[in-house]
Design a protein around this motif. Structure first.
Motif, PDB file in Angstrom:
ATOM      1  N   GLY A  38       0.851  -1.183   0.000  1.00 46.85           N
ATOM      2  CA  GLY A  38       0.000   0.000   0.000  1.00 46.85           C
ATOM      3  C   GLY A  38       0.885   1.229   0.000  1.00 46.85           C
ATOM      4  O   GLY A  38       2.065   1.149   0.361  1.00 46.85           O
ATOM      5  N   HIS A  39       0.321   2.371  -0.410  1.00 44.71           N
ATOM      6  CA  HIS A  39       1.148   3.579  -0.495  1.00 44.71           C
ATOM      7  C   HIS A  39       0.893   4.498   0.692  1.00 44.71           C
ATOM      8  O   HIS A  39      -0.208   4.526   1.255  1.00 44.71           O
ATOM      9  CB  HIS A  39       0.913   4.317  -1.813  1.00 44.71           C
ATOM     10  CG  HIS A  39      -0.507   4.718  -2.076  1.00 44.71           C
ATOM     11  ND1 HIS A  39      -1.016   5.925  -1.662  1.00 44.71           N
ATOM     12  CD2 HIS A  39      -1.515   4.081  -2.725  1.00 44.71           C
ATOM     13  CE1 HIS A  39      -2.283   6.014  -2.054  1.00 44.71           C
ATOM     14  NE2 HIS A  39      -2.616   4.914  -2.689  1.00 44.71           N
ATOM     15  N   LEU A  40       1.919   5.251   1.051  1.00 42.79           N
ATOM     16  CA  LEU A  40       1.859   6.129   2.224  1.00 42.79           C
ATOM     17  C   LEU A  40       1.372   7.529   1.876  1.00 42.79           C
ATOM     18  O   LEU A  40       0.950   8.276   2.763  1.00 42.79           O
ATOM     19  CB  LEU A  40       3.253   6.223   2.855  1.00 42.79           C
ATOM     20  CG  LEU A  40       3.782   4.914   3.477  1.00 42.79           C
ATOM     21  CD1 LEU A  40       5.298   4.951   3.575  1.00 42.79           C
ATOM     22  CD2 LEU A  40       3.169   4.674   4.838  1.00 42.79           C
ATOM     23  N   VAL A  66     -10.181   6.252   2.643  1.00 40.94           N
ATOM     24  CA  VAL A  66     -10.332   5.091   1.758  1.00 40.94           C
ATOM     25  C   VAL A  66      -9.116   4.906   0.846  1.00 40.94           C
ATOM     26  O   VAL A  66      -8.836   3.792   0.408  1.00 40.94           O
ATOM     27  CB  VAL A  66     -11.622   5.171   0.905  1.00 40.94           C
ATOM     28  CG1 VAL A  66     -12.847   5.169   1.801  1.00 40.94           C
ATOM     29  CG2 VAL A  66     -11.639   6.356  -0.025  1.00 40.94           C
ATOM     30  N   ASP A  67      -8.394   5.977   0.584  1.00 40.08           N
ATOM     31  CA  ASP A  67      -7.228   5.911  -0.331  1.00 40.08           C
ATOM     32  C   ASP A  67      -6.056   6.640   0.324  1.00 40.08           C
ATOM     33  O   ASP A  67      -5.818   7.781   0.019  1.00 40.08           O
ATOM     34  CB  ASP A  67      -7.600   6.528  -1.678  1.00 40.08           C
ATOM     35  CG  ASP A  67      -6.481   6.392  -2.706  1.00 40.08           C
ATOM     36  OD1 ASP A  67      -5.531   5.634  -2.456  1.00 40.08           O
ATOM     37  OD2 ASP A  67      -6.561   7.056  -3.747  1.00 40.08           O
ATOM     38  N   ILE A  68      -5.354   5.949   1.289  1.00 42.69           N
ATOM     39  CA  ILE A  68      -5.336   4.520   1.474  1.00 42.69           C
ATOM     40  C   ILE A  68      -4.988   4.195   2.919  1.00 42.69           C
ATOM     41  O   ILE A  68      -4.627   3.085   3.260  1.00 42.69           O
ATOM     42  CB  ILE A  68      -4.294   3.910   0.488  1.00 42.69           C
ATOM     43  CG1 ILE A  68      -4.159   2.409   0.607  1.00 42.69           C
ATOM     44  CG2 ILE A  68      -2.982   4.575   0.719  1.00 42.69           C
ATOM     45  CD1 ILE A  68      -3.124   1.768  -0.309  1.00 42.69           C
ATOM     46  N   GLU A 100       2.797   6.800  -4.755  1.00 47.49           N
ATOM     47  CA  GLU A 100       1.883   6.154  -5.706  1.00 47.49           C
ATOM     48  C   GLU A 100       1.041   7.177  -6.451  1.00 47.49           C
ATOM     49  O   GLU A 100       0.741   7.016  -7.630  1.00 47.49           O
ATOM     50  CB  GLU A 100       0.973   5.166  -4.965  1.00 47.49           C
ATOM     51  CG  GLU A 100       0.131   4.274  -5.877  1.00 47.49           C
ATOM     52  CD  GLU A 100      -1.229   4.858  -6.247  1.00 47.49           C
ATOM     53  OE1 GLU A 100      -1.867   4.328  -7.154  1.00 47.49           O
ATOM     54  OE2 GLU A 100      -1.646   5.871  -5.634  1.00 47.49           O
ATOM     55  N   GLU A 101       0.665   8.244  -5.759  1.00 44.24           N
ATOM     56  CA  GLU A 101      -0.268   9.207  -6.356  1.00 44.24           C
ATOM     57  C   GLU A 101       0.367  10.018  -7.485  1.00 44.24           C
ATOM     58  O   GLU A 101      -0.322  10.781  -8.158  1.00 44.24           O
ATOM     59  CB  GLU A 101      -0.846  10.137  -5.277  1.00 44.24           C
ATOM     60  CG  GLU A 101      -1.701   9.422  -4.230  1.00 44.24           C
ATOM     61  CD  GLU A 101      -3.019   8.874  -4.787  1.00 44.24           C
ATOM     62  OE1 GLU A 101      -3.286   9.039  -5.995  1.00 44.24           O
ATOM     63  OE2 GLU A 101      -3.759   8.258  -3.999  1.00 44.24           O
ATOM     64  N   ALA A 102       1.665   9.891  -7.668  1.00 48.87           N
ATOM     65  CA  ALA A 102       2.305  10.571  -8.801  1.00 48.87           C
ATOM     66  C   ALA A 102       3.022   9.564  -9.702  1.00 48.87           C
ATOM     67  O   ALA A 102       3.955   9.917 -10.419  1.00 48.87           O
ATOM     68  CB  ALA A 102       3.263  11.640  -8.305  1.00 48.87           C
ATOM     69  N   SER A 109      -3.577  -5.465  -2.868  1.00 48.65           N
ATOM     70  CA  SER A 109      -3.463  -4.076  -2.464  1.00 48.65           C
ATOM     71  C   SER A 109      -4.823  -3.397  -2.563  1.00 48.65           C
ATOM     72  O   SER A 109      -5.856  -4.054  -2.433  1.00 48.65           O
ATOM     73  CB  SER A 109      -2.404  -3.363  -3.310  1.00 48.65           C
ATOM     74  OG  SER A 109      -2.184  -2.060  -2.786  1.00 48.65           O
ATOM     75  N   GLU A 110      -4.796  -2.091  -2.852  1.00 53.62           N
ATOM     76  CA  GLU A 110      -5.977  -1.243  -2.717  1.00 53.62           C
ATOM     77  C   GLU A 110      -6.997  -1.384  -3.860  1.00 53.62           C
ATOM     78  O   GLU A 110      -6.758  -2.063  -4.836  1.00 53.62           O
ATOM     79  CB  GLU A 110      -5.511   0.211  -2.671  1.00 53.62           C
ATOM     80  CG  GLU A 110      -4.748   0.602  -3.929  1.00 53.62           C
ATOM     81  CD  GLU A 110      -4.286   2.045  -3.923  1.00 53.62           C
ATOM     82  OE1 GLU A 110      -4.995   2.888  -3.374  1.00 53.62           O
ATOM     83  OE2 GLU A 110      -3.216   2.320  -4.475  1.00 53.62           O
ATOM     84  N   VAL A 111      -8.070  -0.659  -3.700  1.00 56.85           N
ATOM     85  CA  VAL A 111      -9.164  -0.489  -4.668  1.00 56.85           C
ATOM     86  C   VAL A 111      -9.772  -1.802  -5.148  1.00 56.85           C
ATOM     87  O   VAL A 111      -9.956  -2.027  -6.332  1.00 56.85           O
ATOM     88  CB  VAL A 111      -8.804   0.384  -5.888  1.00 56.85           C
ATOM     89  CG1 VAL A 111      -9.917   1.407  -6.117  1.00 56.85           C
ATOM     90  CG2 VAL A 111      -7.502   1.123  -5.747  1.00 56.85           C
TER      91      VAL A 111
HETATM   92 ZN   LIG Z   1      -4.462   4.760  -3.703  1.00 58.26          ZN
END
Ligand SMILES: [Zn+2]
Length: 434
Positions: free
Chosen positions: A81-83, A113-115, A148-150, A175-177
């Motif tokens: 998961g990303h921080l 929720v993210d994340i 992760e967001e970039a 992982s997520e989503v």
């Molecule tokens: Zn995310």
């Protein structure tokens, strides 16, 4: 004895309160370090050997820890998961976005929720397993990564390029989503597992023309040329392609609701999905949305160049076709440069999927697991370069009325307390039996 389901809510709240806004689009210095240190300390406290890595730029903290399994011959399961989180404007929110406030049965804040909620779940479960001395069936690798967001340029992407040994032996990842519930028909629940992701193409467009005084006649205006090309692109519809996971999702939901779906004309079935239709609708075809436009420097000067940024998303298997179609729509006058990340796709089968279904079934009897495709991208794009199969599975049981997908990067992002506790119980079962 500490119950991981009791720790998860506090962890989610405390992680949200650590502001890890990722404002950079190009992998510069970051804000993840304090959150990485928080996670590292929680893992070290129960006996994990933790690897802390700053990837390429100051502050870009990453934490990796391994729990050895019973069978070293079996591939490891990566739980990542990303921080970082996307920015939030406090003026728009009901609570401060970095408060981590617990109110009305929800944990509120940017990242709920993210994340950060997902990180809290995997952290609580990882600690519980270690405290109990559990030896899982195979190695578990827990990874908490930056950026992760970039695009992961100073996170997963950097780690895969520079520190692949940290993920040695990993064959599958969660992982997520994914793993969240949707309520269909008369209260039946489906949990959607992400088995595919669209690819990304971030395009920089440029038009050139002849500069000059705004009062003169102009036949070669860069701003007008680019605006016309962007309008053509905005009005263009890419072809409808019903891919495997989207077909299987719609077929599964049709079975659950008794409302048939026509594979030759899936759009009516997607329209019936309520708030989920925005997400599923975006996985029926490629998309290209203009997100930035920049030109000119003075009101009476026609500039020689104009620039725009386009966020393109293509279905698995459509990379080449998407590029060719974009070029045709934009025309030869528009210069194109881009960064891209490939689509991700795996099949919805195997022992891990069976274990997910068993773990969900034990906590929510009668519920059904269905695959789906994410219209956005995650760090799965980087980890698949190591040959790792990827699933979005961060289990959450959600109230039927909650518009979950709009909470991602949204105002008043929040996650149900009971959903987090449910997710911990499911993940705990999964990791003991994976
Ligand atoms: Zn995310």
């Amino acid at each position: 004895m500490i119950d991981p389901a009791d720790e998860v809510v506090r962890f989610a709240s405390e992680l949200i309160a650590i502001d890890t806004t990722n404002a950079s689009d190009n992998g510069g210095p970051g804000t993840e370090r304090p959150a990485a240190e928080y996670v590292a300390e929680k893992l070290t406290e129960v006996g994990y050997d933790v690897t802390y890595v700053e990837s390429g730029a100051p502050g870009r903290g990453n934490v990796i820890a391994r729990l050895p399994g019973a069978d070293p011959e079996r591939g490891a399961l990566l739980v990542h998961g990303h921080l970082d989180v996307v920015p939030a404007d406090a003026a728009e929110w009901s609570v401060h976005p970095f408060s981590g406030e617990i109110r009305d049965g929800y944990v509120w804040g940017r990242g709920a929720v993210d994340i950060k909620g997902t990180l809290a779940m995997t952290l609580a479960v990882a600690r519980g397993l270690r405290r109990e001395g559990v030896v899982p069936p195979r190695d578990l690798i827990f990874a908490y990564v930056a950026d992760e967001e970039a695009g992961g340029f100073t996170g997963a992407r950097w780690l895969v390029d520079h520190r692949p040994e940290l993920f040695e032996g990993a064959t599958e990842a969660i992982s997520e989503v994914g793993g969240f519930s949707v309520t269909v028909g008369d209260g039946a629940r489906a949990y959607l597992v992400e088995t595919a992701e669209k690819g990304v193409m971030w395009l920089r467009l440029k038009a050139r023309g002849v500069a000059g005084h705004g009062s003169l006649l102009h036949t070669d205006n860069a701003v007008a040329k680019l605006a016309a090309a962007i309008t053509r692109l905005d009005q263009h519809r890419f072809p409808l392609v019903l891919t495997g996971p989207v077909h299987d999702l719609l077929a599964g939901l049709a079975e659950m609701t008794g409302v048939p779906f026509d594979p030759d004309d899936p759009e009516p079935a997607v329209a019936r999905l309520g708030h989920l239709s925005r997400l599923v609708g975006a996985t029926l075809r490629d998309t290209a949305a203009v997100t930035m436009f920049e030109a000119g420097y003075k009101g009476n000067v026609v500039p020689s160049t104009a620039r725009a940024t386009v966020d393109g998303r293509m279905l698995p298997g459509r990379e080449k076709a998407f590029e060719a179609e974009l070029a045709a729509v934009l025309g030869p006058d528009i210069e194109r440069e881009w960064d891209s990340l490939p689509p991700v796709e795996t099949t919805f089968d195997g022992a891990l999927v069976d274990a997910m279904a068993a773990a969900i079934g034990a906590e929510d009897p009668g519920a059904r697991l269905l695959p789906y495709m994410l219209s956005a991208g995650t760090d799965a794009k980087s980890f698949q370069r190591l040959g790792i199969r990827h699933f979005g599975f961060a289990p959450l049981r959600l109230p039927p009325e909650l518009d979950f997908t709009s909470l991602f990067h949204g105002v008043d992002e929040r996650v149900p307390v009971e959903g987090l506790r449910f997710g911990v119980r499911v993940l705990d079962r999964l990791l003991r039996n994976c």
